[in-house]
Design a protein around this motif. Structure first.
Motif, PDB file in Angstrom:
ATOM      1  N   LEU A 178      36.150  34.797  38.750  1.00  0.00           N
ATOM      2  CA  LEU A 178      37.202  35.797  38.982  1.00  0.00           C
ATOM      3  C   LEU A 178      38.500  35.111  39.365  1.00  0.00           C
ATOM      4  CD1 LEU A 178      35.449  38.694  40.945  1.00  0.00           C
ATOM      5  CD2 LEU A 178      36.500  38.822  38.699  1.00  0.00           C
ATOM      6  N   LYS A 179      38.404  34.075  40.161  1.00  0.00           N
ATOM      7  CA  LYS A 179      39.596  33.353  40.573  1.00  0.00           C
ATOM      8  C   LYS A 179      40.263  32.708  39.369  1.00  0.00           C
ATOM      9  CE  LYS A 179      38.820  32.179  45.366  1.00  0.00           C
ATOM     10  NZ  LYS A 179      38.720  31.070  46.326  1.00  0.00           N
ATOM     11  N   CYS A 180      39.454  32.159  38.487  1.00  0.00           N
ATOM     12  CA  CYS A 180      40.012  31.535  37.292  1.00  0.00           C
ATOM     13  C   CYS A 180      40.698  32.578  36.414  1.00  0.00           C
ATOM     14  CB  CYS A 180      38.916  30.826  36.489  1.00  0.00           C
ATOM     15  SG  CYS A 180      38.326  29.331  37.286  1.00  0.00           S
ATOM     16  N   LYS A 181      40.081  33.720  36.239  1.00  0.00           N
ATOM     17  CA  LYS A 181      40.664  34.780  35.419  1.00  0.00           C
ATOM     18  C   LYS A 181      41.937  35.330  36.036  1.00  0.00           C
ATOM     19  CE  LYS A 181      36.413  36.299  33.232  1.00  0.00           C
ATOM     20  NZ  LYS A 181      35.460  37.386  33.067  1.00  0.00           N
ATOM     21  N   VAL A 182      41.973  35.421  37.322  1.00  0.00           N
ATOM     22  CA  VAL A 182      43.133  35.968  38.008  1.00  0.00           C
ATOM     23  C   VAL A 182      44.251  34.937  38.047  1.00  0.00           C
ATOM     24  CG1 VAL A 182      43.944  36.832  40.240  1.00  0.00           C
ATOM     25  CG2 VAL A 182      41.767  37.588  39.345  1.00  0.00           C
ATOM     26  N   GLY A 183      43.904  33.714  38.047  1.00  0.00           N
ATOM     27  CA  GLY A 183      44.910  32.669  38.036  1.00  0.00           C
ATOM     28  C   GLY A 183      44.993  31.895  39.321  1.00  0.00           C
ATOM     29  N   GLY A 184      44.081  32.079  40.189  1.00  0.00           N
ATOM     30  CA  GLY A 184      44.078  31.363  41.456  1.00  0.00           C
ATOM     31  C   GLY A 184      43.432  30.017  41.304  1.00  0.00           C
ATOM     32  N   PRO A 185      43.442  29.210  42.332  1.00  0.00           N
ATOM     33  CA  PRO A 185      42.784  27.893  42.287  1.00  0.00           C
ATOM     34  C   PRO A 185      41.280  28.048  42.083  1.00  0.00           C
ATOM     35  CG  PRO A 185      43.502  28.413  44.529  1.00  0.00           C
ATOM     36  CD  PRO A 185      44.026  29.490  43.620  1.00  0.00           C
ATOM     37  N   ALA A 186      40.698  27.116  41.448  1.00  0.00           N
ATOM     38  CA  ALA A 186      39.288  27.202  41.045  1.00  0.00           C
ATOM     39  C   ALA A 186      38.361  26.513  42.024  1.00  0.00           C
ATOM     40  CB  ALA A 186      39.121  26.593  39.654  1.00  0.00           C
ATOM     41  N   HIS A 187      38.646  26.551  43.289  1.00  0.00           N
ATOM     42  CA  HIS A 187      37.695  25.958  44.245  1.00  0.00           C
ATOM     43  C   HIS A 187      36.787  27.065  44.772  1.00  0.00           C
ATOM     44  CE1 HIS A 187      40.104  27.578  47.501  1.00  0.00           C
ATOM     45  NE2 HIS A 187      41.162  26.977  46.980  1.00  0.00           N
ATOM     46  N   ALA A 193      44.186  41.842  44.036  1.00  0.00           N
ATOM     47  CA  ALA A 193      45.206  42.849  44.302  1.00  0.00           C
ATOM     48  C   ALA A 193      46.575  42.347  43.871  1.00  0.00           C
ATOM     49  CB  ALA A 193      45.215  43.208  45.776  1.00  0.00           C
ATOM     50  N   ASN A 194      46.882  41.053  44.116  1.00  0.00           N
ATOM     51  CA  ASN A 194      48.158  40.483  43.699  1.00  0.00           C
ATOM     52  C   ASN A 194      48.289  40.485  42.184  1.00  0.00           C
ATOM     53  OD1 ASN A 194      49.028  40.023  46.304  1.00  0.00           O
ATOM     54  ND2 ASN A 194      48.217  37.930  46.376  1.00  0.00           N
ATOM     55  N   ALA A 195      47.198  40.184  41.499  1.00  0.00           N
ATOM     56  CA  ALA A 195      47.222  40.182  40.045  1.00  0.00           C
ATOM     57  C   ALA A 195      47.465  41.586  39.512  1.00  0.00           C
ATOM     58  CB  ALA A 195      45.915  39.623  39.492  1.00  0.00           C
ATOM     59  N   SER A 196      46.897  42.586  40.134  1.00  0.00           N
ATOM     60  CA  SER A 196      47.106  43.973  39.706  1.00  0.00           C
ATOM     61  C   SER A 196      48.554  44.374  39.896  1.00  0.00           C
ATOM     62  CB  SER A 196      46.214  44.922  40.503  1.00  0.00           C
ATOM     63  OG  SER A 196      44.868  44.643  40.255  1.00  0.00           O
ATOM     64  N   VAL A 197      49.168  43.934  40.980  1.00  0.00           N
ATOM     65  CA  VAL A 197      50.568  44.259  41.249  1.00  0.00           C
ATOM     66  C   VAL A 197      51.461  43.575  40.225  1.00  0.00           C
ATOM     67  CG1 VAL A 197      52.439  43.919  42.920  1.00  0.00           C
ATOM     68  CG2 VAL A 197      50.209  44.694  43.693  1.00  0.00           C
ATOM     69  N   GLN A 198      51.129  42.327  39.874  1.00  0.00           N
ATOM     70  CA  GLN A 198      51.927  41.594  38.892  1.00  0.00           C
ATOM     71  C   GLN A 198      51.852  42.273  37.527  1.00  0.00           C
ATOM     72  OE1 GLN A 198      50.477  37.583  39.028  1.00  0.00           O
ATOM     73  NE2 GLN A 198      51.581  37.075  40.909  1.00  0.00           N
ATOM     74  N   GLU A 199      50.655  42.738  37.139  1.00  0.00           N
ATOM     75  CA  GLU A 199      50.507  43.413  35.853  1.00  0.00           C
ATOM     76  C   GLU A 199      51.313  44.697  35.823  1.00  0.00           C
ATOM     77  OE1 GLU A 199      46.430  44.159  34.880  1.00  0.00           O
ATOM     78  OE2 GLU A 199      45.925  42.055  34.762  1.00  0.00           O
ATOM     79  N   SER A 200      51.319  45.452  36.908  1.00  0.00           N
ATOM     80  CA  SER A 200      52.031  46.734  36.922  1.00  0.00           C
ATOM     81  C   SER A 200      53.539  46.523  36.910  1.00  0.00           C
ATOM     82  CB  SER A 200      51.610  47.570  38.127  1.00  0.00           C
ATOM     83  OG  SER A 200      52.008  46.933  39.312  1.00  0.00           O
ATOM     84  N   THR A 201      54.047  45.448  37.487  1.00  0.00           N
ATOM     85  CA  THR A 201      55.487  45.212  37.499  1.00  0.00           C
ATOM     86  C   THR A 201      55.961  44.559  36.205  1.00  0.00           C
ATOM     87  OG1 THR A 201      55.167  43.098  38.625  1.00  0.00           O
ATOM     88  CG2 THR A 201      55.639  45.040  39.996  1.00  0.00           C
ATOM     89  N   SER A 202      55.067  43.895  35.477  1.00  0.00           N
ATOM     90  CA  SER A 202      55.480  43.240  34.239  1.00  0.00           C
ATOM     91  C   SER A 202      55.503  44.193  33.063  1.00  0.00           C
ATOM     92  CB  SER A 202      54.571  42.041  33.944  1.00  0.00           C
ATOM     93  OG  SER A 202      53.262  42.507  33.665  1.00  0.00           O
TER      94      SER A 202
END
Length: 185
Positions: A143-152, A165-174
């Motif tokens: 999930l982290k990889c798909k969302v774009g976060g670090p992969a640790h 939640a941050n990824a959802s906000v970014q999608e809605s604003t873009s």
């Protein structure tokens, strides 16, 4: 004593007594003695009532001077009754029984709690739980990889939720969201 007064006294005196008594059979002298005794007793009763009323007034005055109110008396009576009840044998036995029951219930709950903790600890160390834990870590990492976060894989579940939640906000604003027709409103 007047004959009219005697008749009233006789009526009052014997009205509560059985109707079988025949006053005509009593000699006049005895009737007069009984009437006099009756009048004397009624006077004494009236005097005693007056004395009692006077004593009750005096008692009320003394209580008022001492600051004893009816509410204080009720409180005192209640406290005394409560104390008497607490010192009774029945109360002590009931209290002892309830204390014993409480101690046994507490011991039982402690036993259940320790057994449950032990079983959960065993379950956490079981191969099935370890496998489930590894799958969750893998899912979180993906999930982290798909969302774009670090992969640790050391991120917490809260971190994953925040990044999602941050990824959802970014999608809605873009502008990736489909537009809705609000013209009907």
């Amino acid at each position: 004593m007047e004959p009219a007064e005697r008749a009233i006294l006789e009526t009052r005196c014997f009205s509560d007594v059985d109707a079988d008594i025949d006053l005509s059979t009593l000699p006049e002298e005895e009737k007069e003695e009984l009437g006099a005794e009756l009048a004397k007793l009624e006077d004494e009763i009236a005097t005693l009532r007056q004395v009692l009323i006077a004593k009750e007034k005096h008692l009320a005055e003394i209580k008022q001077k001492m600051g004893i109110t009816p509410l204080n008396e009720i409180k005192h009576n209640f406290s005394k009754s409560w104390h008497d009840m607490q010192t009774s044998v029945i109360y002590k036995k009931t209290q002892e029984t309830l204390n014993n029951t409480g101690q046994k219930a507490s011991a039982a709950l402690t036993n259940v709690s320790s057994t449950l903790s032990k079983k959960l600890g065993e379950m956490k160390n079981s191969p099935t739980f370890k496998s489930f834990e590894e799958r969750m870590e893998t899912t979180v990492s993906s999930l982290k990889c798909k969302v774009g976060g670090p992969a640790h894989s050391s991120g917490s579940f809260e971190d994953v939720l925040n990044s999602t939640a941050n990824a959802s906000v970014q999608e809605s604003t873009s502008g990736n969201r489909p537009t809705e027709d609000f013209g009907a409103f």
